[in-house]
Write a protein that holds these residues in place. Structure first.
Motif, PDB file in Angstrom:
ATOM      1  N   ASP A   2       1.411  -1.473  -0.184  1.00 50.84           N
ATOM      2  CA  ASP A   2       0.259   0.054  -0.127  1.00 50.84           C
ATOM      3  C   ASP A   2       0.761   1.385  -0.207  1.00 50.84           C
ATOM      4  N   GLU A   3       2.062   1.012   0.098  1.00 47.48           N
ATOM      5  CA  GLU A   3       3.099   2.656  -0.818  1.00 47.48           C
ATOM      6  C   GLU A   3       2.397   3.852  -1.389  1.00 47.48           C
ATOM      7  N   ILE A   4       2.595   4.625  -0.905  1.00 49.45           N
ATOM      8  CA  ILE A   4       2.282   5.899  -2.234  1.00 49.45           C
ATOM      9  C   ILE A   4       3.438   6.445  -2.814  1.00 49.45           C
ATOM     10  N   ASP A   5       3.002   6.975  -3.823  1.00 50.67           N
ATOM     11  CA  ASP A   5       4.524   7.614  -4.438  1.00 50.67           C
ATOM     12  C   ASP A   5       4.664   8.887  -4.471  1.00 50.67           C
ATOM     13  N   CYS A   6       5.585   9.160  -5.223  1.00 50.80           N
ATOM     14  CA  CYS A   6       6.159  10.834  -4.896  1.00 50.80           C
ATOM     15  C   CYS A   6       5.422  11.840  -5.066  1.00 50.80           C
ATOM     16  N   ASP A   7       4.180  11.242  -6.555  1.00 43.74           N
ATOM     17  CA  ASP A   7       3.380  12.467  -6.089  1.00 43.74           C
ATOM     18  C   ASP A   7       1.953  12.614  -4.979  1.00 43.74           C
ATOM     19  N   GLU A   8       1.726  11.445  -5.207  1.00 44.72           N
ATOM     20  CA  GLU A   8       0.751  11.088  -3.738  1.00 44.72           C
ATOM     21  C   GLU A   8       1.798  12.145  -2.427  1.00 44.72           C
ATOM     22  N   CYS A   9       2.330  11.700  -2.625  1.00 45.27           N
ATOM     23  CA  CYS A   9       3.212  12.620  -0.654  1.00 45.27           C
ATOM     24  C   CYS A   9       3.477  13.998  -0.996  1.00 45.27           C
ATOM     25  N   LEU A  47       1.207   6.552   5.921  1.00 45.13           N
ATOM     26  CA  LEU A  47       1.658   6.018   4.825  1.00 45.13           C
ATOM     27  C   LEU A  47       3.112   8.150   3.957  1.00 45.13           C
ATOM     28  N   VAL A  48       2.062   8.332   4.625  1.00 42.34           N
ATOM     29  CA  VAL A  48       3.099   9.706   4.249  1.00 42.34           C
ATOM     30  C   VAL A  48       4.794   9.203   4.966  1.00 42.34           C
ATOM     31  N   LYS A  49       3.587   9.415   6.581  1.00 44.67           N
ATOM     32  CA  LYS A  49       5.097   8.831   7.290  1.00 44.67           C
ATOM     33  C   LYS A  49       6.151   7.778   6.044  1.00 44.67           C
ATOM     34  N   ASP A  50       5.367   6.889   6.264  1.00 44.79           N
ATOM     35  CA  ASP A  50       6.237   5.802   5.061  1.00 44.79           C
ATOM     36  C   ASP A  50       7.239   6.073   4.270  1.00 44.79           C
ATOM     37  N   HIS A  51       6.548   6.734   3.316  1.00 40.02           N
ATOM     38  CA  HIS A  51       7.441   7.389   2.070  1.00 40.02           C
ATOM     39  C   HIS A  51       8.263   8.463   2.032  1.00 40.02           C
ATOM     40  N   LEU A  52       8.202   8.417   3.229  1.00 38.05           N
ATOM     41  CA  LEU A  52       8.933  10.210   3.504  1.00 38.05           C
ATOM     42  C   LEU A  52      10.257   8.938   4.437  1.00 38.05           C
ATOM     43  N   GLN A 111      13.357  15.297   2.240  1.00 36.57           N
ATOM     44  CA  GLN A 111      14.783  16.958   2.363  1.00 36.57           C
ATOM     45  C   GLN A 111      13.243  17.310   2.186  1.00 36.57           C
ATOM     46  N   GLU A 112      12.698  17.286   1.213  1.00 34.61           N
ATOM     47  CA  GLU A 112      11.608  18.863   1.051  1.00 34.61           C
ATOM     48  C   GLU A 112      10.964  18.654   2.263  1.00 34.61           C
ATOM     49  N   TYR A 113      10.072  17.839   2.716  1.00 40.63           N
ATOM     50  CA  TYR A 113       9.350  17.613   3.451  1.00 40.63           C
ATOM     51  C   TYR A 113      10.016  18.599   5.016  1.00 40.63           C
ATOM     52  N   GLU A 114      11.392  18.409   5.534  1.00 36.67           N
ATOM     53  CA  GLU A 114      12.340  18.618   6.164  1.00 36.67           C
ATOM     54  C   GLU A 114      12.454  20.431   6.109  1.00 36.67           C
ATOM     55  N   ALA A 115      12.821  20.694   4.964  1.00 35.23           N
ATOM     56  CA  ALA A 115      13.485  22.343   4.240  1.00 35.23           C
ATOM     57  C   ALA A 115      11.612  22.423   4.530  1.00 35.23           C
ATOM     58  N   LEU A 116      10.371  22.711   4.377  1.00 39.90           N
ATOM     59  CA  LEU A 116       9.585  22.464   4.256  1.00 39.90           C
ATOM     60  C   LEU A 116       8.887  23.491   5.428  1.00 39.90           C
ATOM     61  N   LEU A 117       9.090  22.190   6.510  1.00 38.31           N
ATOM     62  CA  LEU A 117       8.714  22.592   8.055  1.00 38.31           C
ATOM     63  C   LEU A 117       9.718  23.971   8.735  1.00 38.31           C
ATOM     64  N   GLU A 118      11.016  23.212   8.131  1.00 33.74           N
ATOM     65  CA  GLU A 118      11.980  24.715   8.448  1.00 33.74           C
ATOM     66  C   GLU A 118      11.579  25.506   8.333  1.00 33.74           C
ATOM     67  N   ALA A 119      10.917  26.172   7.345  1.00 34.19           N
ATOM     68  CA  ALA A 119      10.424  27.504   6.570  1.00 34.19           C
ATOM     69  C   ALA A 119       9.436  27.546   6.778  1.00 34.19           C
ATOM     70  N   ASN A 173       7.485   8.684 -11.784  1.00 38.19           N
ATOM     71  CA  ASN A 173       7.680   7.355 -12.531  1.00 38.19           C
ATOM     72  C   ASN A 173       8.994   6.324 -12.181  1.00 38.19           C
ATOM     73  N   MET A 174       9.845   6.834 -12.508  1.00 32.50           N
ATOM     74  CA  MET A 174      11.035   6.456 -11.212  1.00 32.50           C
ATOM     75  C   MET A 174      10.799   5.526 -10.579  1.00 32.50           C
ATOM     76  N   TYR A 175      10.426   6.210  -9.679  1.00 32.17           N
ATOM     77  CA  TYR A 175       9.488   5.321  -8.313  1.00 32.17           C
ATOM     78  C   TYR A 175       8.973   4.571  -7.909  1.00 32.17           C
ATOM     79  N   LYS A 176       8.170   4.923  -9.214  1.00 31.87           N
ATOM     80  CA  LYS A 176       7.232   3.210  -9.644  1.00 31.87           C
ATOM     81  C   LYS A 176       7.998   2.235  -9.921  1.00 31.87           C
ATOM     82  N   LEU A 177       8.646   2.245 -11.241  1.00 35.85           N
ATOM     83  CA  LEU A 177       9.844   1.362 -11.643  1.00 35.85           C
ATOM     84  C   LEU A 177      10.718   0.464 -10.252  1.00 35.85           C
TER      85      LEU A 177
END
Lengths: 79, 244
Positions: A21-28, A51-56, A64-72, B211-215
């Protein structure tokens, strides 16, 4: 592919952490605003959005993006 | 629509164009309320025609937040870099203002866009001279083979354990060679062995980060399933390989 022991261990760690059930980068990316706002409110975002925690944990770039966003946002909040 | 005196003596399409221009200038210069703004105010003030004061306030907040967020990744000229990222982020935010759904605070959404802009730029700069086609120093070249052999001949582990570890490693190498596609293998090598960011690998392989993540997800799943089929518990194997 010839691999070192360390790389095999790294690979096994990654395989072990694979979930159906892991989510991808777009969903995150779509959910990260809620995650970070829960965090900023002092509640457990990890519990609320596992699921977000798991993806991170798995994706270095999203982390990295999450940590930078939180800091900002913490800085803006302080004013 | 603005109906000032300048429009009175014009007719047809010319009149519409000039009236729209006057209207645009009028709204642009109109005083915005004092910040902080609500989500609705942000959207209204940043939708075309954008309000100068609101744009400036957004730029100020982006710079304020981006500085501490990016400083550890920037080795020099942080101020200039942050200004540039804020400017690029600002353009992207304004271009996408209609897609803001109001599910979070406006600044959370806006900062997310600017942060991605900044980190993407930093990754590009950091890896601009590296091609995944010409990766050197990895375990597949001569130097790598030596490292590989040394791992099992270092004397840190017993001969029995070393043999068991070597067999396990060879089994996994075989699985990778037989199960993964060339693209999966190439991407895995670049990301796991050479620590190249997923977005850089994606760009060089003509795809995007998602897509790379999915791959890679498919590759991980294939390997996980195969381990199961072969009756190998990856956790147990990992523990065995970690013994010394």
């Amino acid at each position: 592919m010839k691999l070192t022991l360390d790389i095999i261990k790294k690979m096994l760690g990654v395989i072990l952490a694979t979930r159906e059930d892991e989510i991808d980068c777009d969903e995150c990316y779509d959910r990260i605003e809620s995650f970070v706002e829960i965090k900023l409110s002092g509640k457990s975002a990890e519990e609320a959005m596992p699921l977000v925690k798991d993806h991170l944990k798995r994706c270095q770039e999203c982390r990295q993006e999450y940590e930078a966003l939180l800091e900002a946002l913490q800085t803006i909040k302080k004013g | 629509m603005y109906r000032g005196p300048a429009c009175l003596f014009l007719y047809g399409s010319k009149r519409i164009i000039i009236c729209n221009m006057l209207n645009w200038f009028k709204n642009k210069k109109e005083e915005a309320p004092e910040p902080p703004y609500s989500n609705e105010q942000w959207v209204q003030l940043l939708s075309k025609p954008t309000n100068d004061r609101a744009v400036e306030e957004l730029r100020r907040l982006l710079v304020l937040g981006l500085k501490p967020a990016l400083y550890k990744y920037v080795d020099r000229e942080l101020e200039q870099f942050v200004e540039d990222v804020a400017q690029d982020g600002l353009i992207k935010i304004l271009d996408n203002i209609a897609t803001f759904r109001g599910e979070s605070q406006f600044m959370t959404w806006a900062m997310k866009i600017a942060v991605r802009e900044g980190l993407t730029e930093l990754r590009r700069k950091r890896w601009q001279n590296i091609s995944i086609e010409n990766l050197k120093g990895g375990p597949e070249d001569e130097q790598g083979k030596e490292i590989f052999s040394d791992t099992f001949a270092s004397g840190d582990v017993s001969p029995e354990l070393a043999t068991a570890q070597k067999m396990a490693v060879e089994k996994i190498e075989k699985m990778i060679d037989e199960l993964l596609t060339e693209r999966q293998s190439k991407a895995m090598r670049a990301i796991l062995i050479h620590n190249i960011p997923i977005s850089i690998v994606a760009e060089q392989m003509g795809t995007n980060r998602n897509n790379m993540y999915k791959l890679l997800y498919d590759a991980r799943k294939k390997l996980k399933n195969e381990l199961e089929v072969q009756g190998i518990d990856p956790e147990k194997l990992l523990n065995e390989l970690s013994e010394s």
